[in-house]
Every structure is written in structure tokens, then in C-alpha cells.
Design a protein around this motif. Sequence first.
Motif, short mmCIF file in Angstrom:
data_model
loop_
_atom_site.label_atom_id
_atom_site.label_comp_id
_atom_site.label_asym_id
_atom_site.label_seq_id
_atom_site.Cartn_x
_atom_site.Cartn_y
_atom_site.Cartn_z
N ARG A 1 -55.95 -13.40 -45.46
CA ARG A 1 -55.17 -13.99 -44.37
C ARG A 1 -56.07 -14.32 -43.18
O ARG A 1 -57.11 -13.71 -42.99
CB ARG A 1 -54.08 -13.03 -43.91
N THR A 2 -55.59 -15.23 -42.37
CA THR A 2 -56.28 -15.58 -41.13
C THR A 2 -55.82 -14.64 -40.02
O THR A 2 -54.79 -13.96 -40.15
CB THR A 2 -55.96 -17.03 -40.71
N VAL A 3 -56.56 -14.63 -38.92
CA VAL A 3 -56.18 -13.80 -37.77
C VAL A 3 -54.80 -14.23 -37.27
O VAL A 3 -53.96 -13.38 -36.94
CB VAL A 3 -57.22 -13.92 -36.63
N SER A 4 -54.55 -15.52 -37.20
CA SER A 4 -53.26 -16.02 -36.72
C SER A 4 -52.12 -15.52 -37.60
O SER A 4 -51.08 -15.10 -37.09
CB SER A 4 -53.25 -17.55 -36.71
N ASP A 5 -52.33 -15.57 -38.91
CA ASP A 5 -51.30 -15.10 -39.83
C ASP A 5 -51.05 -13.61 -39.63
O ASP A 5 -49.90 -13.17 -39.58
CB ASP A 5 -51.74 -15.39 -41.26
N ILE A 6 -52.10 -12.85 -39.50
CA ILE A 6 -51.96 -11.40 -39.30
C ILE A 6 -51.27 -11.12 -37.96
O ILE A 6 -50.32 -10.34 -37.90
CB ILE A 6 -53.33 -10.70 -39.37
N ALA A 7 -51.72 -11.77 -36.92
CA ALA A 7 -51.17 -11.53 -35.57
C ALA A 7 -49.70 -11.89 -35.50
O ALA A 7 -48.94 -11.26 -34.74
CB ALA A 7 -51.97 -12.31 -34.54
N SER A 8 -49.27 -12.88 -36.27
CA SER A 8 -47.86 -13.30 -36.21
C SER A 8 -46.92 -12.23 -36.74
O SER A 8 -45.72 -12.27 -36.47
CB SER A 8 -47.67 -14.60 -37.01
N ARG A 9 -47.44 -11.25 -37.44
CA ARG A 9 -46.61 -10.18 -38.02
C ARG A 9 -46.40 -9.00 -37.07
O ARG A 9 -45.68 -8.07 -37.40
CB ARG A 9 -47.25 -9.64 -39.30
N PHE A 10 -47.08 -9.03 -35.91
CA PHE A 10 -47.03 -7.90 -34.99
C PHE A 10 -46.58 -8.35 -33.61
O PHE A 10 -46.70 -9.52 -33.25
CB PHE A 10 -48.43 -7.25 -34.89
N THR A 11 -46.10 -7.38 -32.83
CA THR A 11 -45.68 -7.67 -31.46
C THR A 11 -46.81 -7.44 -30.46
O THR A 11 -46.62 -7.68 -29.27
CB THR A 11 -44.47 -6.79 -31.07
N ILE A 12 -47.96 -6.98 -30.93
CA ILE A 12 -49.09 -6.76 -30.03
C ILE A 12 -49.90 -8.05 -29.89
O ILE A 12 -49.74 -8.98 -30.68
CB ILE A 12 -49.98 -5.57 -30.49
#
Length: 120
Positions: free
Chosen positions: A25-36
Motif C-alpha cells: 500500500r501507499t502512504v496515502s492508502d494507509i493514512a486514509s484508514r486512520f484518524t491520525i
Amino acid sequence: MDEVVNAIADPVRREILALLRERPRTVSDIASRFTISRPAISRHLRVLRESGLVHDELVGRQRLYTLDTAPLTGLAEWITFLRSPAGWQHRLDALETEVRRTSRERSTTPDSTAPKENTA
């Protein structure tokens, strides 16, 4: 092993590892799964990368993160060692199993040492 333990101690990092288990996964994809924040996700990814649990690759303009479970092998072996019976306990467990098996076999087979009745 200490770096791996520290890396998986955080629940966010464990969730990132679970996501990467499915596919890179990309950073954007990973980040989209979290509220942080995305910078916080980047810091978590840095810890995971430094422990060897993830690898990143530049693909075009994005970094693609991939799970690497090899560093978990040492930890898994250590946990297995701790969970296994120590010293004599293992041998006593095996002996108990053998005694029960032998006892069960004797109770299900006819006793060949009993005197036979005279039918004459």
C-alpha cells in the motif's frame, strides 16, 4: 528482536501491519484508514521500516510499503520456547501419556493371565 517487539507494541503499527498483510500500500492508502495525521502515519512507518517489518519502494511518485515477516521469526521462536514445557516436565508429560495409553489398552483386551475354566 527488541526492535521488532517495540515496533509491534503500538496498536496503530499492528493495524498497519495487518493492512500490509493484504497487499502493498501507499502512504496515502494507509493514512486514509486512520484518524491520525499523515505525518504520524509516516513516523509509524519509519519505526516499522527501521525494525525491518516493512520495506518501501519508490514507484513513480509514490512510496509503496510491503510487509516483511522475516524479522518476526526470532520472536516466534522465543515465544514457542517459553510456551514449551521445561526440562523434566516434557518427559513427565510423555510418561503420563504412555501410562494412560497402556492402561487403556489393558482395559480393552481380554486378560490372558487369568486361569482358564475347565470345560471338560
